[in-house]
Scaffold this active site. Structure first.
Site, PDB file in Angstrom:
ATOM      1  N   ARG A   1      55.879 102.790   3.045  1.00 48.03           N
ATOM      2  CA  ARG A   1      56.792 101.683   3.441  1.00 48.03           C
ATOM      3  C   ARG A   1      58.157 102.390   4.216  1.00 48.03           C
ATOM      4  NH1 ARG A   1      59.436  97.122  -0.230  1.00 48.03           N
ATOM      5  NH2 ARG A   1      60.411  99.473  -1.475  1.00 48.03           N
TER       6      ARG A   1
ATOM      7  N   SER B   1      43.013 104.827 -13.784  1.00 47.82           N
ATOM      8  CA  SER B   1      44.359 105.186 -15.873  1.00 47.82           C
ATOM      9  C   SER B   1      43.993 106.416 -15.524  1.00 47.82           C
ATOM     10  CB  SER B   1      43.238 104.761 -16.934  1.00 47.82           C
ATOM     11  OG  SER B   1      44.286 105.334 -18.151  1.00 47.82           O
TER      12      SER B   1
ATOM     13  N   LYS C   1      41.009  96.874 -17.420  1.00 50.23           N
ATOM     14  CA  LYS C   1      42.237  97.307 -17.217  1.00 50.23           C
ATOM     15  C   LYS C   1      43.109  97.482 -18.102  1.00 50.23           C
ATOM     16  CE  LYS C   1      44.896 100.920 -16.619  1.00 50.23           C
ATOM     17  NZ  LYS C   1      46.145 100.967 -15.650  1.00 50.23           N
TER      18      LYS C   1
ATOM     19  N   ASN D   1      45.771  98.497 -21.608  1.00 51.94           N
ATOM     20  CA  ASN D   1      46.549  99.143 -21.022  1.00 51.94           C
ATOM     21  C   ASN D   1      46.833  98.672 -23.128  1.00 51.94           C
ATOM     22  OD1 ASN D   1      46.414 100.267 -18.980  1.00 51.94           O
ATOM     23  ND2 ASN D   1      48.102  99.214 -18.222  1.00 51.94           N
TER      24      ASN D   1
ATOM     25  N   ARG E   1      57.554  96.854 -29.048  1.00 48.43           N
ATOM     26  CA  ARG E   1      58.282  97.460 -27.868  1.00 48.43           C
ATOM     27  C   ARG E   1      59.770  96.142 -27.923  1.00 48.43           C
ATOM     28  NH1 ARG E   1      54.632 100.073 -23.446  1.00 48.43           N
ATOM     29  NH2 ARG E   1      53.258 101.412 -24.543  1.00 48.43           N
TER      30      ARG E   1
ATOM     31  N   HIS F   1      45.410  64.285 -38.051  1.00 48.21           N
ATOM     32  CA  HIS F   1      44.679  65.409 -37.030  1.00 48.21           C
ATOM     33  C   HIS F   1      43.047  65.530 -37.195  1.00 48.21           C
ATOM     34  CE1 HIS F   1      48.100  66.911 -34.488  1.00 48.21           C
ATOM     35  NE2 HIS F   1      48.539  66.911 -35.764  1.00 48.21           N
TER      36      HIS F   1
HETATM   37  N1  LIG Z   1      52.278 105.370 -13.023  1.00 49.79           N
HETATM   38  C1  LIG Z   1      51.029 105.182 -13.335  1.00 49.79           C
HETATM   39  O1  LIG Z   1      50.813 105.797 -14.623  1.00 49.79           O
HETATM   40  C2  LIG Z   1      50.511 103.908 -13.431  1.00 49.79           C
HETATM   41  C3  LIG Z   1      50.685 102.839 -12.608  1.00 49.79           C
HETATM   42  N2  LIG Z   1      49.510 102.114 -12.029  1.00 49.79           N
HETATM   43  C4  LIG Z   1      49.744 101.248 -11.319  1.00 49.79           C
HETATM   44  O2  LIG Z   1      49.952 101.978 -10.056  1.00 49.79           O
HETATM   45  C5  LIG Z   1      50.528 101.339  -8.849  1.00 49.79           C
HETATM   46  C6  LIG Z   1      51.736 102.246  -8.467  1.00 49.79           C
HETATM   47  O3  LIG Z   1      52.444 102.576  -9.872  1.00 49.79           O
HETATM   48  P1  LIG Z   1      53.457 103.799  -9.200  1.00 49.79           P
HETATM   49  O4  LIG Z   1      52.725 104.725  -8.351  1.00 49.79           O
HETATM   50  O5  LIG Z   1      54.062 104.669 -10.609  1.00 49.79           O
HETATM   51  O6  LIG Z   1      54.607 103.477  -8.137  1.00 49.79           O
HETATM   52  P2  LIG Z   1      55.367 102.070  -8.151  1.00 49.79           P
HETATM   53  O7  LIG Z   1      54.750 101.434  -8.713  1.00 49.79           O
HETATM   54  O8  LIG Z   1      57.020 102.597  -8.951  1.00 49.79           O
HETATM   55  O9  LIG Z   1      55.644 101.836  -7.130  1.00 49.79           O
HETATM   56  C7  LIG Z   1      56.036 102.032  -5.837  1.00 49.79           C
HETATM   57  C8  LIG Z   1      55.068 102.219  -4.751  1.00 49.79           C
HETATM   58  O10 LIG Z   1      55.144 100.549  -4.233  1.00 49.79           O
HETATM   59  C9  LIG Z   1      56.352 100.129  -2.803  1.00 49.79           C
HETATM   60  N3  LIG Z   1      56.234  99.217  -2.650  1.00 49.79           N
HETATM   61  C10 LIG Z   1      57.051  98.693  -3.733  1.00 49.79           C
HETATM   62  N4  LIG Z   1      57.756  97.680  -3.117  1.00 49.79           N
HETATM   63  C11 LIG Z   1      56.803  97.466  -1.835  1.00 49.79           C
HETATM   64  C12 LIG Z   1      56.829  96.574  -0.831  1.00 49.79           C
HETATM   65  N5  LIG Z   1      57.246  95.175  -0.925  1.00 49.79           N
HETATM   66  N6  LIG Z   1      56.515  96.706   0.001  1.00 49.79           N
HETATM   67  C13 LIG Z   1      55.360  97.391   0.326  1.00 49.79           C
HETATM   68  N7  LIG Z   1      55.790  98.560  -0.633  1.00 49.79           N
HETATM   69  C14 LIG Z   1      56.931  98.422  -1.433  1.00 49.79           C
HETATM   70  C15 LIG Z   1      57.230 101.326  -2.950  1.00 49.79           C
HETATM   71  O11 LIG Z   1      56.588 102.137  -1.605  1.00 49.79           O
HETATM   72  P3  LIG Z   1      58.573 102.459  -1.055  1.00 49.79           P
HETATM   73  O12 LIG Z   1      58.456 103.871  -0.778  1.00 49.79           O
HETATM   74  O13 LIG Z   1      59.373 102.688   0.655  1.00 49.79           O
HETATM   75  O14 LIG Z   1      59.614 101.691  -2.008  1.00 49.79           O
HETATM   76  C16 LIG Z   1      56.450 102.689  -3.618  1.00 49.79           C
HETATM   77  O15 LIG Z   1      54.776 103.330  -2.484  1.00 49.79           O
HETATM   78  C17 LIG Z   1      51.409 100.417  -9.595  1.00 49.79           C
HETATM   79  O16 LIG Z   1      50.558  99.210  -9.566  1.00 49.79           O
HETATM   80  C18 LIG Z   1      51.693 100.939 -10.836  1.00 49.79           C
HETATM   81  O17 LIG Z   1      50.930  99.837 -11.753  1.00 49.79           O
HETATM   82  C19 LIG Z   1      48.712 102.687 -12.240  1.00 49.79           C
HETATM   83  C20 LIG Z   1      48.000 103.680 -13.886  1.00 49.79           C
HETATM   84  C21 LIG Z   1      49.386 104.550 -13.856  1.00 49.79           C
HETATM   85  O1  LIG Z   2      48.672 101.240 -16.153  1.00 50.14           O
HETATM   86  C1  LIG Z   2      48.887 102.900 -17.242  1.00 50.14           C
HETATM   87  C2  LIG Z   2      48.431 103.926 -18.089  1.00 50.14           C
HETATM   88  O2  LIG Z   2      47.610 103.286 -17.907  1.00 50.14           O
HETATM   89  C3  LIG Z   2      50.787 102.970 -16.451  1.00 50.14           C
HETATM   90  O3  LIG Z   2      51.112 104.114 -16.990  1.00 50.14           O
HETATM   91  C4  LIG Z   2      51.367 102.076 -17.063  1.00 50.14           C
HETATM   92  O4  LIG Z   2      52.506 101.904 -16.865  1.00 50.14           O
HETATM   93  C5  LIG Z   2      51.956 101.470 -18.900  1.00 50.14           C
HETATM   94  O5  LIG Z   2      52.184 100.848 -18.919  1.00 50.14           O
HETATM   95  P1  LIG Z   2      53.995 100.354 -19.078  1.00 50.14           P
HETATM   96  O6  LIG Z   2      54.353 101.429 -18.193  1.00 50.14           O
HETATM   97  O7  LIG Z   2      53.970  98.736 -19.909  1.00 50.14           O
HETATM   98  O8  LIG Z   2      54.075 101.010 -21.028  1.00 50.14           O
END
Ligand SMILES: NC(=O)C1=CN([C@@H]2O[C@H](COP(=O)(O)OP(=O)(O)OC[C@H]3O[C@@H](n4cnc5c(N)ncnc54)[C@H](OP(=O)(O)O)[C@@H]3O)[C@@H](O)[C@H]2O)C=CC1
Ligand SMILES: O=C(CO)[C@H](O)[C@H](O)COP(=O)(O)O
Length: 485
Positions: free
Chosen positions: A35, A130, A185, A189, A290, A458
């Protein structure tokens, strides 16, 4: 703009950027879009030479860069952001194209989105990913749902970037239709929450109970990683405990604010388990722990106006510290088995409810590498499902039954000691209570049924005759009547 990319990634924060790089490193031609263009620029400027990337400034440009039939993977925030991105992509995509949502989306949203997009001729795949940022780059564990047809097309791409287990098997499988991938998934988690809380409880017992330093406890976790507990979470715990704060030189753990965050998957695991009627007590207590950590006003009040009670110090008497630490290890192992057993039970029940044909043995195998809950004993879990020994619960598979029985007295000792000295151990103790609940020949649920019959008519079932029975409690003779056959 010509269609040159065989796959695209939307959302280039930690996960998306790493996944795009992983795809490019494995010979894919990767269209990338975010974005805010700054993230796209950062990816290209810093890692553009790792493979073939095709940056796009608009969603239309991104879609035009993809070869038909198109494959686009979304890695953005779950919820409204994901809906917004899907809507934008769907506007330009055509029947036969695939949209993969690799974020941590709620599985019911995935079921809805799959249905809506199917009506437009698009394939929608909700895929659990993951492994965090490093896993996404070096090899995550991936759990795609969706149709068989989309899996056939995604399989070679996903297998090439997936983590590989020690036997070389890629950590990716087609979990089942529509929301199955995101469901597993979510439970992954949930198990992660329970495992992390158990590790935290073990740490607290050693830190406050035994007065050990973070370095000493880090050494203990390092040693535990050479046992049945061998796992990524134990390994990183040792690393965190050995880390010094760059600003003060103190143990890092001591300068981190003691409020644990959460983004939703743990809560959904528990909410869904309640809907499905599956007790996931360890996971639930981990979510609540938590939650309690984040109750600022309540915790401040409890410090300002303290309750009487023991201070958490454990007096070992004749027992050595090493012997007690070994008991904690046993308690952790037994409780961890319970958490996995409960998580797998939730998946089994959901598979029945939602009509998913989930191969549990295979699922355990794809969690052996790449993912956050990767652990040595997943090989054993997989074997237990393969043999049918874990069909009712993992706890009955001989390897785990023997493990729990061997740990049982230490588990009790640790839970009892923690309660006695005032150390909170909610997942240790709730796991033990679940185990004892299973062992009980009769549960006090009979009394609850009696109470329910008294105040709410009941009804109850008798142990000796069929039917639904009721006592006419308010009448002088309090007769029993049969209300239904
Ligand atoms: N971090 C982790 O360890 C893990 C994360 N995930 C999942 O993967 C996904 C990405 O995670 P992560 O990389 O941590 O990033 P975030 O969850 O912090 O999301 C940030 C991203 O989402 C985009 N975004 C947010 N709002 C919008 C919108 N309205 N329209 C378009 N783009 C948008 C941001 O774009 P912009 O830069 O423009 O703001 C950026 O690219 C999430 O669903 C997360 O739960 C899954 C496994 C592990
Ligand atoms: O999917 C994940 C790991 O498997 C992400 O790291 C997720 O954000 C973990 O959950 P929380 O942020 O609620 O601790």
């Amino acid at each position: 703009m010509s269609a040159e990319a065989n796959v695209g990634v939307v959302g280039l924060a930690a996960m998306g950027a790493s996944l795009a790089r992983n795809l490019a490193r494995h010979g894919n031609r990767v269209a990338v879009y975010n974005r805010h263009y700054a993230r796209t620029e950062h990816l290209i400027d810093n890692y553009g030479d790792e493979g073939q990337f095709y940056p796009a400034k608009t969603v239309k440009e991104f879609v035009d860069l993809l070869e038909k039939p198109r494959t686009a993977i979304i890695m953005v925030k779950a919820g409204v952001a994901t809906d917004a991105v899907i809507d934008e992509l769907a506007e330009y995509m055509e029947p036969g194209d695939i949209i993969v949502d690799g974020g941590n989306s709620y599985f019911k949203d995935t079921i809805r989105r799959e249905k809506e997009l199917r009506a437009k001729g698009l394939h929608f795949v909700g895929m659990g990913v993951s492994g965090g940022e490093e896993g996404a780059l070096l090899g995550p564990s991936m759990m795609p749902g969706g149709s068989d047809a989309s899996w056939e097309r995604l399989k070679p791409i996903l297998e090439s970037i997936a983590a590989k287990a020690d036997d070389g098997e890629p950590c990716v499988m087609h979990v089942g239709e529509n929301g199955a991938g995101h469901f597993v998934k979510m439970v992954h988690n949930g198990i992660e929450y329970a495992d992390m809380q158990l590790i935290a409880e073990s740490y607290d017992i050693m830190r406050r109970g035994l007065g050990m330093t973070p370095d000493e406890i880090g050494d203990v976790f390092e040693a535990w990683n050479g046992t049945d507990l061998d796992s990524y979470l134990i390994e990183i715990t040792a690393e965190v405990l050995h880390k010094k704060d760059p600003q003060t030189g103190k143990p890092l753990v001591d300068v981190i604010y003691d409020h644990a965050g959460m983004k939703g998957t743990g809560t959904w695991t528990v909410q869904t388990a309640l809907e499905l009627g599956v007790p996931v007590t360890g996971i639930a207590e981990a979510v609540f722990a938590r939650g309690l950590s984040d109750q600022t006003a309540l915790r401040e009040k409890a410090q300002a106006d303290p309750f009487r009670g023991p201070d958490g110090h454990i007096e070992l008497g004749v027992e050595t510290r090493e012997a007690f630490i070994e008991r904690v290890r046993q308690a952790l192992y037994a409780s961890k088995i319970v958490a996995y057993a409960q998580g797998f039970n939730e998946i089994s029940r959901a598979a029945e409810t939602y009509g998913w044909d989930i191969d549990m043995a295979h699922l355990a195998r794809i969690w052996r590498a790449g993912c956050i809950i990767r652990a040595k004993f997943l090989d054993r879990i997989s074997e237990a499902f393969e043999d049918g020994a874990a069909d009712v619960s993992l706890l009955f598979a001989p390897y785990f039954k023997q493990g729990i029985e061997a740990s049982e007295s230490d588990w009790r000792h640790v839970v009892a000691t923690a309660a006695e000295v005032g150390l909170p151990a909610p997942v240790f103790s709730s796991s033990l209570a679940y185990f004892d609940g299973l062992r009980a020949k009769r549960l006090p649920a009979a009394l609850i049924q009696g109470q329910r019959d008294l105040f709410g008519a009941h009804t109850y079932q008798r142990v000796d005759q069929p039917g639904a029975w009721h006592i006419l409690w308010a009448e002088p003779d309090q007769k029993e009547v049969k209300m239904a056959d």
